[in-house]
Design a protein around this motif. Structure first.
Motif, mmCIF file in Angstrom:
data_model
loop_
_atom_site.group_PDB
_atom_site.id
_atom_site.type_symbol
_atom_site.label_atom_id
_atom_site.label_comp_id
_atom_site.label_asym_id
_atom_site.label_seq_id
_atom_site.Cartn_x
_atom_site.Cartn_y
_atom_site.Cartn_z
ATOM 1 N N PRO A 81 0.789 -1.461 0.081
ATOM 2 C CA PRO A 81 0.029 0.150 -0.068
ATOM 3 C C PRO A 81 0.809 1.402 -0.069
ATOM 4 C CG PRO A 81 0.019 -1.151 2.273
ATOM 5 C CD PRO A 81 0.755 -1.823 1.245
ATOM 6 N N VAL A 82 2.137 1.252 0.661
ATOM 7 C CA VAL A 82 2.762 2.391 0.546
ATOM 8 C C VAL A 82 3.687 2.660 -0.696
ATOM 9 C CG1 VAL A 82 4.342 3.707 1.900
ATOM 10 C CG2 VAL A 82 2.952 2.379 3.058
ATOM 11 N N VAL A 83 3.049 3.375 -1.776
ATOM 12 C CA VAL A 83 3.788 3.679 -2.878
ATOM 13 C C VAL A 83 3.768 5.300 -3.431
ATOM 14 C CG1 VAL A 83 3.105 1.324 -3.726
ATOM 15 C CG2 VAL A 83 1.770 3.292 -4.107
ATOM 16 N N ASN A 84 4.806 5.350 -4.146
ATOM 17 C CA ASN A 84 4.698 6.643 -4.638
ATOM 18 C C ASN A 84 3.630 7.278 -5.477
ATOM 19 O OD1 ASN A 84 5.953 9.373 -4.730
ATOM 20 N ND2 ASN A 84 8.072 8.897 -5.634
ATOM 21 N N ASP A 85 2.515 7.195 -4.900
ATOM 22 C CA ASP A 85 1.405 7.706 -5.659
ATOM 23 C C ASP A 85 0.445 8.319 -4.600
ATOM 24 O OD1 ASP A 85 -0.209 7.467 -8.033
ATOM 25 O OD2 ASP A 85 -1.589 6.690 -6.646
ATOM 26 N N ILE A 86 -0.211 9.467 -4.844
ATOM 27 C CA ILE A 86 -1.032 10.179 -3.751
ATOM 28 C C ILE A 86 -2.406 9.286 -3.511
ATOM 29 C CG2 ILE A 86 -2.205 12.546 -3.332
ATOM 30 C CD1 ILE A 86 0.925 12.303 -2.862
ATOM 31 N N GLU A 87 -2.864 9.136 -4.692
ATOM 32 C CA GLU A 87 -4.254 8.268 -4.685
ATOM 33 C C GLU A 87 -4.117 7.053 -3.740
ATOM 34 O OE1 GLU A 87 -8.061 6.512 -7.398
ATOM 35 O OE2 GLU A 87 -6.212 7.435 -8.282
ATOM 36 N N ALA A 88 -2.972 6.337 -4.151
ATOM 37 C CA ALA A 88 -2.923 5.254 -3.019
ATOM 38 C C ALA A 88 -2.652 5.347 -1.858
ATOM 39 C CB ALA A 88 -1.867 4.196 -3.892
ATOM 40 N N LEU A 89 -1.816 6.348 -1.411
ATOM 41 C CA LEU A 89 -1.599 6.651 -0.108
ATOM 42 C C LEU A 89 -2.990 7.531 0.479
ATOM 43 C CD1 LEU A 89 1.800 8.775 -0.488
ATOM 44 C CD2 LEU A 89 1.402 6.472 0.571
ATOM 45 N N HIS A 90 -3.804 7.987 -0.105
ATOM 46 C CA HIS A 90 -5.019 8.575 0.409
ATOM 47 C C HIS A 90 -5.840 7.124 0.812
ATOM 48 C CE1 HIS A 90 -8.717 10.378 0.366
ATOM 49 N NE2 HIS A 90 -9.528 9.339 -0.110
ATOM 50 N N LYS A 91 -5.845 6.274 -0.051
ATOM 51 C CA LYS A 91 -6.747 5.133 0.436
ATOM 52 C C LYS A 91 -6.254 4.396 1.618
ATOM 53 C CE LYS A 91 -8.195 4.136 -4.369
ATOM 54 N NZ LYS A 91 -8.088 3.317 -5.586
ATOM 55 N N PHE A 92 -4.876 4.256 1.857
ATOM 56 C CA PHE A 92 -4.357 3.609 2.796
ATOM 57 C C PHE A 92 -4.438 4.384 4.012
ATOM 58 C CE2 PHE A 92 -0.277 2.072 5.219
ATOM 59 C CZ PHE A 92 -0.792 0.932 5.513
ATOM 60 N N THR A 93 -4.347 5.699 3.932
ATOM 61 C CA THR A 93 -4.497 6.342 5.268
ATOM 62 C C THR A 93 -5.922 7.045 5.592
ATOM 63 O OG1 THR A 93 -4.135 8.499 4.028
ATOM 64 C CG2 THR A 93 -2.276 7.564 4.785
ATOM 65 N N ASN A 94 -7.005 6.314 4.817
ATOM 66 C CA ASN A 94 -8.335 6.575 5.266
ATOM 67 C C ASN A 94 -8.779 5.367 5.443
ATOM 68 O OD1 ASN A 94 -8.812 9.556 5.053
ATOM 69 N ND2 ASN A 94 -7.356 9.372 3.706
ATOM 70 N N LEU A 95 -8.427 4.202 5.872
ATOM 71 C CA LEU A 95 -8.981 2.931 5.809
ATOM 72 C C LEU A 95 -10.464 2.785 6.644
ATOM 73 C CD1 LEU A 95 -5.659 0.486 6.680
ATOM 74 C CD2 LEU A 95 -7.052 0.977 4.665
ATOM 75 N N ASN A 96 -10.551 3.882 7.586
ATOM 76 C CA ASN A 96 -11.792 3.939 8.344
ATOM 77 C C ASN A 96 -13.067 4.446 7.534
ATOM 78 O OD1 ASN A 96 -10.790 2.421 10.522
ATOM 79 N ND2 ASN A 96 -10.218 4.340 11.741
ATOM 80 N N LYS A 97 -12.608 5.147 6.288
ATOM 81 C CA LYS A 97 -13.520 5.676 5.493
ATOM 82 C C LYS A 97 -14.426 6.970 6.251
ATOM 83 C CE LYS A 97 -13.609 1.743 2.391
ATOM 84 N NZ LYS A 97 -14.483 0.826 1.692
ATOM 85 N N PRO A 98 -13.831 7.977 6.822
ATOM 86 C CA PRO A 98 -14.522 8.844 7.714
ATOM 87 C C PRO A 98 -15.485 9.743 6.896
ATOM 88 C CG PRO A 98 -12.455 9.742 7.568
ATOM 89 C CD PRO A 98 -12.328 8.024 6.779
ATOM 90 N N VAL A 99 -16.867 9.961 6.941
ATOM 91 C CA VAL A 99 -17.634 10.750 6.578
ATOM 92 C C VAL A 99 -17.120 12.208 6.858
ATOM 93 C CG1 VAL A 99 -19.936 11.388 6.276
ATOM 94 C CG2 VAL A 99 -19.381 8.934 6.541
#
Length: 346
Positions: free
Chosen positions: A187-205
């Motif tokens: 999950p930790v790659v040099n891509d902002i979209e991928a990092l966004h998904k990994f750092t928002n695993l709880n999917k807050p509203v």
């Protein structure tokens, strides 16, 4: 390595219907009892919680309603569990905040005495968090091997954060990670979209975490008595909960998201109340036949006129002209006889 024990230490973990200690129930408990001599005993119980298991919980621990429908309730096995743990000290991961309080709630509901006095409690998570501090200073030291100069100044902290992210990508880019469902990825790659998904695993509203998205993409409450329930479902049966939150001490952005959900729900209700157009009945053949059919007048250009038929054409605007049979003849007997024969009765 052998633990130095003066009495038995019971490591235990719970799988539950949710994380609300006052409402949710245990569906599985596993205990490893480690004795001072190094020997161990293991017991695991599947438990019917007496309530449906929410899908989001089942997706985490893999236990569904069908799996525990024939299992005993906690009350039926509470005495066995208490006897097995006996006077052991207790250990777990996040056990002080969740597992021990949840276990005690179940024992109290089952009217089984389980005394916590004179026990020791070891929470492995607390050791981890305190030894591996989760501060920017600790992260900067760990990843960049540097000390922050002018710590807590905005620019210094911002620059340290940027350097930590770059160091994290370099450190973890080729490291495999496994989530709670056993899915492995990098999950930790040099891509902002991928990092966004990994750092928002709880999917807050709402970022404050009062609401999160479930597996179906629905907004669900993440606190209180309705934890785990879709927000729309709660507003349908308890509209006052919306008013309570809007008047309460919640962040403004949380209230904005609540208002969006509430307005969306009302729009759905209004659409459902709209009367549907009645289907048109097909015309009956008799009615169609009895109605006079209007023949459209078709205008044709440059069409030669049809020749007039003098036998059927009435003369228009012509003076009446009496037939000329010559001079009048005097009446004689023959003429009278013909008239008499013509008008003679019967």
């Amino acid at each position: 390595m052998k633990l130095n024990l003066k009495r038995s230490l019971a490591f235990f973990d719970l799988e539950t219907t949710g994380t609300n200690i006052g409402i949710d129930r245990i569906v599985e408990i596993s205990v490893i009892k480690l004795h001072p001599d190094g020997s161990e005993e293991v017991r695991t119980w599947r438990i019917n919680p007496g309530m449906p298991i929410p899908l989001e919980s089942s997706l985490v621990h893999g236990i569904y309603d069908e799996d525990i429908k024939d299992e005993p309730t906690f009350k039926e096995v509470a005495t066995l569990i208490a006897s097995f743990i006996d006077t052991s000290d207790l250990a777990g991961y996040n056990s002080n905040k969740f597992d021990i309080p949840m276990l005690m709630e179940e024992f109290l509901r089952a009217d089984v005495l389980f005394d916590l006095d004179n026990r020791h409690f070891v929470d492995v998570q607390n050791i981890f968090h305190q030894m591996e501090q989760r501060t920017l200073r600790a992260a900067y030291q760990f990843y960049c091997d540097k000390q922050i100069l002018n710590a807590h100044s905005a620019e210094a902290d911002t620059r340290a954060t940027m350097e930590v992210l770059l160091a994290q990508i370099a450190r973890y880019e080729n490291m495999e990670w496994e989530d709670k469902k056993g899915v492995r990825s990098f999950p930790v790659v040099n891509d902002i979209e991928a990092l966004h998904k990994f750092t928002n695993l709880n999917k807050p509203v709402d970022f404050a975490g009062r609401m999160v998205y479930n597996e179906k993409g629905e907004e669900t409450f993440n606190f209180g008595k309705h934890k785990g329930k879709p927000v729309e479902d709660v507003f349908k049966v308890e509209p006052s909960y919306y008013s309570w939150m809007m008047q309460g001490d919640f962040p403004l952005y949380t209230k904005r998201k609540l208002e969006e959900i509430y307005n969306r729900l009302n729009a759905k209700k209004a659409a459902e109340r709209q009367p549907k157009p009645a289907p048109q009945k097909p015309r009956e053949p008799e009615a169609l036949e009895s109605r006079p059919v209007e023949t459209p007048v078709r205008k044709e250009l440059n069409r030669p006129e049809a020749p007039k038929n003098n036998n059927h054409t009435k003369p228009e605007n012509k003076p009446f002209k009496k037939k000329d049979d010559g001079p009048a003849q005097p009446v004689n007997e023959d003429m009278l006889k013909l008239l008499a024969d013509k008008f003679k009765k019967g």
